[in-house]
Write a protein that holds these residues in place. Structure first.
Motif, PDB file in Angstrom:
ATOM      1  N   LYS A 187      -9.429  -5.117 -10.562  1.00 33.89           N
ATOM      2  CA  LYS A 187     -10.121  -4.993  -9.283  1.00 33.89           C
ATOM      3  C   LYS A 187     -11.559  -4.571  -9.537  1.00 33.89           C
ATOM      4  O   LYS A 187     -11.896  -3.988 -10.588  1.00 33.89           O
ATOM      5  CB  LYS A 187      -9.411  -4.002  -8.370  1.00 33.89           C
ATOM      6  CG  LYS A 187      -9.503  -2.535  -8.796  1.00 33.89           C
ATOM      7  CD  LYS A 187      -8.813  -1.646  -7.758  1.00 33.89           C
ATOM      8  CE  LYS A 187      -8.947  -0.169  -8.125  1.00 33.89           C
ATOM      9  NZ  LYS A 187      -8.300   0.711  -7.133  1.00 33.89           N
ATOM     10  N   GLN A 222      -3.957   3.848   0.533  1.00 34.34           N
ATOM     11  CA  GLN A 222      -4.341   2.577  -0.089  1.00 34.34           C
ATOM     12  C   GLN A 222      -3.739   1.442   0.742  1.00 34.34           C
ATOM     13  O   GLN A 222      -2.541   1.425   1.013  1.00 34.34           O
ATOM     14  CB  GLN A 222      -3.817   2.461  -1.520  1.00 34.34           C
ATOM     15  CG  GLN A 222      -4.204   1.143  -2.191  1.00 34.34           C
ATOM     16  CD  GLN A 222      -3.391   0.858  -3.454  1.00 34.34           C
ATOM     17  OE1 GLN A 222      -2.198   0.647  -3.399  1.00 34.34           O
ATOM     18  NE2 GLN A 222      -4.077   0.901  -4.592  1.00 34.34           N
ATOM     19  N   TYR A 266      -7.997  -8.080  -0.861  1.00 36.64           N
ATOM     20  CA  TYR A 266      -8.907  -6.984  -0.531  1.00 36.64           C
ATOM     21  C   TYR A 266      -8.118  -5.679  -0.533  1.00 36.64           C
ATOM     22  O   TYR A 266      -6.973  -5.621  -0.096  1.00 36.64           O
ATOM     23  CB  TYR A 266      -9.524  -7.229   0.847  1.00 36.64           C
ATOM     24  CG  TYR A 266     -10.178  -6.010   1.457  1.00 36.64           C
ATOM     25  CD1 TYR A 266     -11.374  -5.504   0.956  1.00 36.64           C
ATOM     26  CD2 TYR A 266      -9.576  -5.353   2.529  1.00 36.64           C
ATOM     27  CE1 TYR A 266     -11.957  -4.382   1.514  1.00 36.64           C
ATOM     28  CE2 TYR A 266     -10.152  -4.227   3.100  1.00 36.64           C
ATOM     29  CZ  TYR A 266     -11.352  -3.736   2.595  1.00 36.64           C
ATOM     30  OH  TYR A 266     -11.928  -2.630   3.141  1.00 36.64           O
ATOM     31  N   GLU A 267      -8.784  -4.602  -1.026  1.00 35.01           N
ATOM     32  CA  GLU A 267      -8.156  -3.279  -1.087  1.00 35.01           C
ATOM     33  C   GLU A 267      -9.064  -2.243  -0.434  1.00 35.01           C
ATOM     34  O   GLU A 267     -10.282  -2.238  -0.641  1.00 35.01           O
ATOM     35  CB  GLU A 267      -7.890  -2.885  -2.544  1.00 35.01           C
ATOM     36  CG  GLU A 267      -7.324  -1.481  -2.698  1.00 35.01           C
ATOM     37  CD  GLU A 267      -7.249  -1.048  -4.148  1.00 35.01           C
ATOM     38  OE1 GLU A 267      -6.242  -1.352  -4.784  1.00 35.01           O
ATOM     39  OE2 GLU A 267      -8.226  -0.421  -4.624  1.00 35.01           O
ATOM     40  N   TYR A 268      -8.457  -1.357   0.345  1.00 34.60           N
ATOM     41  CA  TYR A 268      -9.175  -0.252   0.994  1.00 34.60           C
ATOM     42  C   TYR A 268      -8.572   1.050   0.512  1.00 34.60           C
ATOM     43  O   TYR A 268      -7.347   1.254   0.554  1.00 34.60           O
ATOM     44  CB  TYR A 268      -9.043  -0.362   2.508  1.00 34.60           C
ATOM     45  CG  TYR A 268      -9.586   0.841   3.273  1.00 34.60           C
ATOM     46  CD1 TYR A 268     -10.951   1.008   3.462  1.00 34.60           C
ATOM     47  CD2 TYR A 268      -8.713   1.802   3.783  1.00 34.60           C
ATOM     48  CE1 TYR A 268     -11.446   2.100   4.167  1.00 34.60           C
ATOM     49  CE2 TYR A 268      -9.197   2.897   4.482  1.00 34.60           C
ATOM     50  CZ  TYR A 268     -10.560   3.049   4.672  1.00 34.60           C
ATOM     51  OH  TYR A 268     -11.042   4.131   5.358  1.00 34.60           O
ATOM     52  N   GLY A 318       0.817  -1.202   0.000  1.00 35.46           N
ATOM     53  CA  GLY A 318       0.000   0.000   0.000  1.00 35.46           C
ATOM     54  C   GLY A 318       0.848   1.247   0.000  1.00 35.46           C
ATOM     55  O   GLY A 318       2.071   1.214  -0.154  1.00 35.46           O
ATOM     56  N   TRP A 349      -9.383  -7.428  -5.444  1.00 35.93           N
ATOM     57  CA  TRP A 349      -8.423  -7.353  -6.539  1.00 35.93           C
ATOM     58  C   TRP A 349      -7.787  -8.723  -6.782  1.00 35.93           C
ATOM     59  O   TRP A 349      -7.795  -9.595  -5.929  1.00 35.93           O
ATOM     60  CB  TRP A 349      -7.328  -6.323  -6.264  1.00 35.93           C
ATOM     61  CG  TRP A 349      -6.456  -6.656  -5.091  1.00 35.93           C
ATOM     62  CD1 TRP A 349      -6.658  -6.327  -3.799  1.00 35.93           C
ATOM     63  CD2 TRP A 349      -5.230  -7.428  -5.114  1.00 35.93           C
ATOM     64  NE1 TRP A 349      -5.664  -6.825  -2.988  1.00 35.93           N
ATOM     65  CE2 TRP A 349      -4.769  -7.503  -3.774  1.00 35.93           C
ATOM     66  CE3 TRP A 349      -4.503  -8.046  -6.114  1.00 35.93           C
ATOM     67  CZ2 TRP A 349      -3.603  -8.173  -3.427  1.00 35.93           C
ATOM     68  CZ3 TRP A 349      -3.339  -8.712  -5.772  1.00 35.93           C
ATOM     69  CH2 TRP A 349      -2.896  -8.774  -4.452  1.00 35.93           C
ATOM     70  N   ARG A 365      -3.659  -2.846   1.045  1.00 39.88           N
ATOM     71  CA  ARG A 365      -3.994  -4.100   0.358  1.00 39.88           C
ATOM     72  C   ARG A 365      -3.485  -5.295   1.162  1.00 39.88           C
ATOM     73  O   ARG A 365      -2.398  -5.247   1.739  1.00 39.88           O
ATOM     74  CB  ARG A 365      -3.357  -4.152  -1.032  1.00 39.88           C
ATOM     75  CG  ARG A 365      -4.159  -3.493  -2.124  1.00 39.88           C
ATOM     76  CD  ARG A 365      -3.539  -3.793  -3.477  1.00 39.88           C
ATOM     77  NE  ARG A 365      -4.391  -3.371  -4.564  1.00 39.88           N
ATOM     78  CZ  ARG A 365      -4.183  -3.658  -5.847  1.00 39.88           C
ATOM     79  NH1 ARG A 365      -3.116  -4.378  -6.173  1.00 39.88           N
ATOM     80  NH2 ARG A 365      -5.001  -3.249  -6.784  1.00 39.88           N
TER      81      ARG A 365
END
Length: 981
Positions: A923, A862, A877-879, A841, A905, A864
């Motif tokens: 993603k 970001q 998973y991505e935030y 990230g 993703w 991940r």
């Protein structure tokens, strides 16, 4: 709710490491495993059966099939454990019990052979601790706890044990009820390993058993402090605190007692039990009953033989121990009485043949072959070779069983010289030849003679089959085994040779692969490196786990064949697994020979400091200096080596290298060898969106090496931006950047650079005329610096600070006319928690200055997390979170408040060959505040022509949401890294 569903689904996909198989799917694993077993691919079958057992742990099939696979692979211990698990699920299953009996017997035989082997090693050198430890482990697996303890004691006298060995040792002490002894040992080892929860838990049990409950409670709590849910310690703590403890007792002797209640028929009962066991050898209840009847009938030796069979599974259990003690006591008493009787007879008359033979047989039954041989040797001393052939034959047998094969052969040659047509003699002489793998032609001849007279002679059939296997005549061996099975389907001898056949067949592929390796080595010795490399490639394509030595050979051959990139890849892999100074030297040599002198210089400088006595590190460091024309440094090292060595070959080599150095001096100034290296890094990038923005950038960097850790450089860039904006209209503008750079490599894995320069504005073309607050030709100072740490491919951390025009960071057309200043701090990372789990990230802080309304600032995050599901596929998973102090500033640039997105993703990596790698990714996510979905796809490529030339590129397409409308974009870049020399 939609966001919640997406978020929960994402977490379930990533954080769950356990695969759940539907009932129907589990059967697929079983059927595929059966197919693999039929093809002889037992390793692949085991992998499938692991999944089947995980899905169906209550079924006996999985454990049975996996046990058979382990047995075929010769992993007898694992096979026995699986068959035991199967028997727990199906105690009366005849096939399960038969499998367990067979595997246990083979495993115990192997353990006994291992014990004998280590004892021989001890006889050669009694000071090697590992031999005592291995014997103790073998006796532990055999269930002979007293012997196991004795050998562990001998081991501990010679070496300090590890925590693992102490755990095993205390299991033995607990079985032998030596609690006080174990408590003292554990007290010492918890002090030595104070963070080992297993030792604390075990210490708790031993102190509790001694009534020291306060100490036990403290020990259990200490264990739980390091491992809070360690069940062994939890159960112990409950017991130590006298809390109610639920347990289940299983009466394992019930079936045995039921078998004893059968109606007694003393005159026929033993024959009946023998008949029942012939039909079902796994019927342990009947076997126990048979032992009791044999004891009653005074048939002690037969009872002893039956108890040996039962010892595999019942050793240490009360009923077995009681019978064993009874039988061995009677047997020992009988042997004692008879030994004394026969010894008296021999003392009176050394030529008493009957006494000598019976005395030897008793000693032989006790496995005291040395004693038996001594008795027979004394009897035969002075006897003519023409007499007492039966005694000499017995002497030969005991010699062979005691591994004195030369003596056995000598005696059999005497007997065959006297009776050349005696088939018993021929058979045993052939067996000795089979056991020693010598005189194969003689063995074939004698076995053929026996089979011609008695085609159903099982021992001859087994001998013939074994010879065929060792000669790799597998068709002939299979034929003989089938003959034996027809004659005696339940024969242990046939079962044993069948196992030998199966194991040899399983290893046949390994043998063929080894022949390829031998051929590759011989080709290399002959000087044909490219030809050898082809054969090494063939060998490595056929094996799964090459040894370190084989990998080093492979790397060496790749270097010899000028395939340096592959050699360096192998060295990197070995060093990542375990640092080895010698391997590091080999890697540095490969770097030097590949032409990457810069990398070689840094490596040899480090290695020479790490080991100041290393001739190779210093010699090749000097050679590397020569490649940079730094002849003074090279000559100084050569001369220092010359003065410190007495080796004539090294003296000759060093004298020759000094003679090659040009005269007149090379100059020691830093500029005499400037530059040490030159690197070029051109980059082209492109960005466009559906808001009429187009951004094209071309940039080039040249780096010149001053030393191995310091370099300088310059960069020049050109940016063209076009777009449109409200009240401004069409915008077309150019930006030109120029910088000077300083790069430092202060420590291994660290990098620092700083760049200072100017940005110039020019060629602005808009429809707004005087509305623009723009000064054409303006120059603005810009800078950037980067600090980076990177270790192999496991972890990377970087911090970047850059000050430039805001449009170059925020990609907004209106900013092109405003000349706002932007400062950015960006922290990026990735970290591989294991070979399967990855975190990465970034966090960015951007400050925008120049607006008449003041300064605006924002941050972008970001995060991940990803898991590697297969060799090529990774997903996670991505935030995303973005927040600015002021949102969209008068239509000048996008600056959202509290923008949040959750995405799933994934990426697929495809390695075309060792030079080209492609990665496809994408993603799909959700923006809760707008209740919309976002998406992105990308393709990334990397082309590695050599260690000095790498090209990479990326193309991505995405769709997001800004304010009240969708936002789509395309981005791409292409870059090259080229180290010219």
């Amino acid at each position: 709710m939609a966001f919640l569903r997406v978020f929960v689904a994402a977490l379930c996909i990533i954080l769950s490491s356990v695969q759940l198989f539907p009932q129907g799917g589990a059967e697929v694993f079983k059927s595929e495993a059966q197919a693999m077993m039929q093809r002889g691919k037992y390793g692949e079958a085991i992998d499938l059966l692991n999944k089947f057992i995980a899905a169906r742990p209550q079924l006996v099939d999985g454990y049975t099939m996996r046990g058979l696979c382990y047995e075929k692979r010769g992993q007898l211990e694992s096979a026995v454990f699986d068959f035991r698990s199967a028997r727990k699920l199906a105690p009366s299953n005849a096939d399960v019990n038969k499998n367990l009996d067979r595997a246990t017997k083979a495993w115990y035989s192997k353990l006994n052979d291992k014990i004998n082997g280590h004892k021989r090693e001890i006889a050669i050198n009694p000071n090697i601790p590992i031999n005592y430890l291995e014997i103790g482990k073998c006796y532990k697996n055999l269930g002979e706890w007293t012997k196991a303890e004795d050998w562990y004691d001998d081991y501990l006298k010679r070496e300090e044990a590890s925590a693992d060995e102490v755990i095993r040792y205390t299991e033995i002490l607990a079985r032998n009820n030596h609690i006080e002894k174990g408590e003292k040992i554990l007290k010492r080892y918890v002090e030595k390993y104070p963070r080992d929860h297993r030792l604390w838990s075990r210490y708790g049990y031993f102190t509790m058993w001694l009534g020291k409950k306060k100490i036990a409670i403290e020990a259990f709590n200490e264990a739980l402090k390091f491992r809070p849910y360690f069940k062994e310690a939890q159960d112990g703590l409950i017991q130590a605190q006298d809390r109610p403890y639920i347990y289940t007792y299983y009466d394992t002797t019930a079936k045995s007692r039921e078998g004893i209640k059968e109606k007694q028929q003393p005159e026929y009962i033993i024959d009946k039990y023998y008949r029942m066991l012939k039909q079902n050898a796994a019927d342990t209840t009947t076997r126990f009953a048979l032992v009791e009847e044999l004891i009653k009938a005074n048939r002690t030796e037969e009872a002893y033989e039956q108890l040996q069979i039962l010892s595999n599974d019942f050793s240490g259990q009360p009923k077995f121990t009681e019978l064993w003690d009874t039988v061995t006591a009677r047997r020992d008493k009988f042997f004692e009485v008879k030994t004394a009787e026969y010894q008296q007879r021999l003392d009176k008359n050394p030529n008493d043949k009957e006494a000598a033979v019976h005395m030897a047989e008793i000693l032989g039954r006790q496995l005291n072959y040395d004693g038996a041989l001594e008795i027979l040797k004394k009897y035969l001393a002075g006897k003519p070779e023409s007499e007492d052939h039966d005694v000499r034959f017995l002497y030969a047998k005991y010699a062979a069983w005691n591994y004195q094969f030369e003596t056995a052969i000598e005696q059999m040659n005497i007997l065959l010289a006297k009776e050349p047509n005696n088939l018993d003699y021929q058979l045993f002489r052939a067996q000795v030849a089979v056991w020693t793998t010598t005189d194969k032609d003689l063995a074939h001849q004698y076995l053929d003679n026996v089979l011609a007279s008695d085609p159903k002679n099982l021992q001859a059939i087994v001998g013939k089959a074994t010879l065929f296997i060792r000669e790799r005549n597998f068709d002939g061996a299979k034929e003989k085994i089938e003959e034996g099975n027809k004659i005696s389907p339940n024969s242990k001898e046939i079962e044993s040779v069948q196992n030998f056949y199966d194991v040899t067949m399983a290893l046949e592929e390994d043998r063929k692969n080894f022949e390829i390796l031998v051929d590759a080595r011989e080709t290399a010795v002959a000087g044909d490196c490219p030809g050898s490399l082809v054969k090494y490639d063939d060998y490595f394509s056929k094996i799964k786990a090459p040894s370190k030595i084989e990998l080093l050979e492979y790397a060496d051959i790749n270097s010899c064949a000028k395939n340096f990139s592959k050699a360096l890849e192998i060295y990197d892999k070995l060093l990542a697994e375990e640092y080895d100074y010698d391997v590091a030297v080999l890697k540095a040599k490969a770097s030097l020979w590949s032409g990457d002198s810069v990398a070689a210089l840094a490596q040899f400088q480090k290695l020479a400091k790490e080991d100041t006595t290393s001739f190779d590190a210093k010699f090749y460091l000097a050679e590397t200096y020569e490649s940079f024309k730094n002849y003074d440094s090279a000559k100084a090292i050569y001369e220092a080596l010359l003065s410190s060595t007495q080796d004539t070959n090294k003296i000759s080599l060093l004298t020759k290298r000094i003679g090659w150095i040009p005269t007149g001096g090379s100059g020691t100034s830093i500029f005499s060898n400037f530059p040490l290296f030159t690197r070029l890094a051109p980059t082209v990038s492109y960005y466009a969106d559906n808001m009429d923005l187009s951004y094209v950038s071309a940039n080039g960097l040249i780096e010149l090496g001053l030393t191995s850790y310091l370099s300088v450089g310059a960069s020049f860039g050109r940016v063209f931006l076009s777009g449109s904006a409200a009240k401004i209209g069409i915008i077309n503008t150019y930006f030109t950047t120029s910088k000077v750079h300083l790069m430092l490599y202060p420590l291994k894995n660290f990098f620092f650079s700083i760049g200072l320069g100017n940005l110039a504005y020019s060629n602005v073309n808009t429809d707004a005329g005087d509305l623009l607050k723009y000064q054409s030709g303006l120059r603005r100072g810009i800078y950037d610096w980067v600090l980076k740490y990177e270790k192999a491919k496991n972890i990377s951390l970087s911090l970047r600070n850059e000050k430039t025009d805001a449009v170059l960071l925020l990609y907004s057309a209106p900013l092109a006319s405003l000349q706002y200043t932007s400062t950015m701090y960006k922290f990026e990372w990735y970290y591989y928690l294991s070979s399967l789990v990855k975190f990465d990230g970034h966090f960015s802080y951007i400050k925008v200055e120049g607006d008449e309304n003041g300064t605006n600032a924002g941050n972008d995050v970001q995060l991940r997390i990803g898991k590697k599901f297969t060799e090529n596929i990774t997903a996670g998973y991505e935030y995303l979170y973005t927040n600015y102090a002021s949102d969209y500033v008068l239509g000048k640039y996008y600056a959202p408040k509290r923008f949040v997105a959750h995405s799933i993703w994934g990426e697929y990596e495809y390695v075309v060959d060792e030079t080209l790698k492609l990665t496809g990714g994408g993603k799909y996510g959700y923006v809760p505040s707008s209740d919309v979905m976002i998406r992105e796809i990308s393709v990334r490529g990397e082309y590695k022509l050599s260690t000095t030339f790498v090209a990479s590129g990326l193309v991505s397409l995405g769709e997001s949401f800004r304010d009240t409308q969708s936002y789509s974009y395309m981005s791409a870049y292409f870059s090259v890294y080229w180290s010219i020399f």
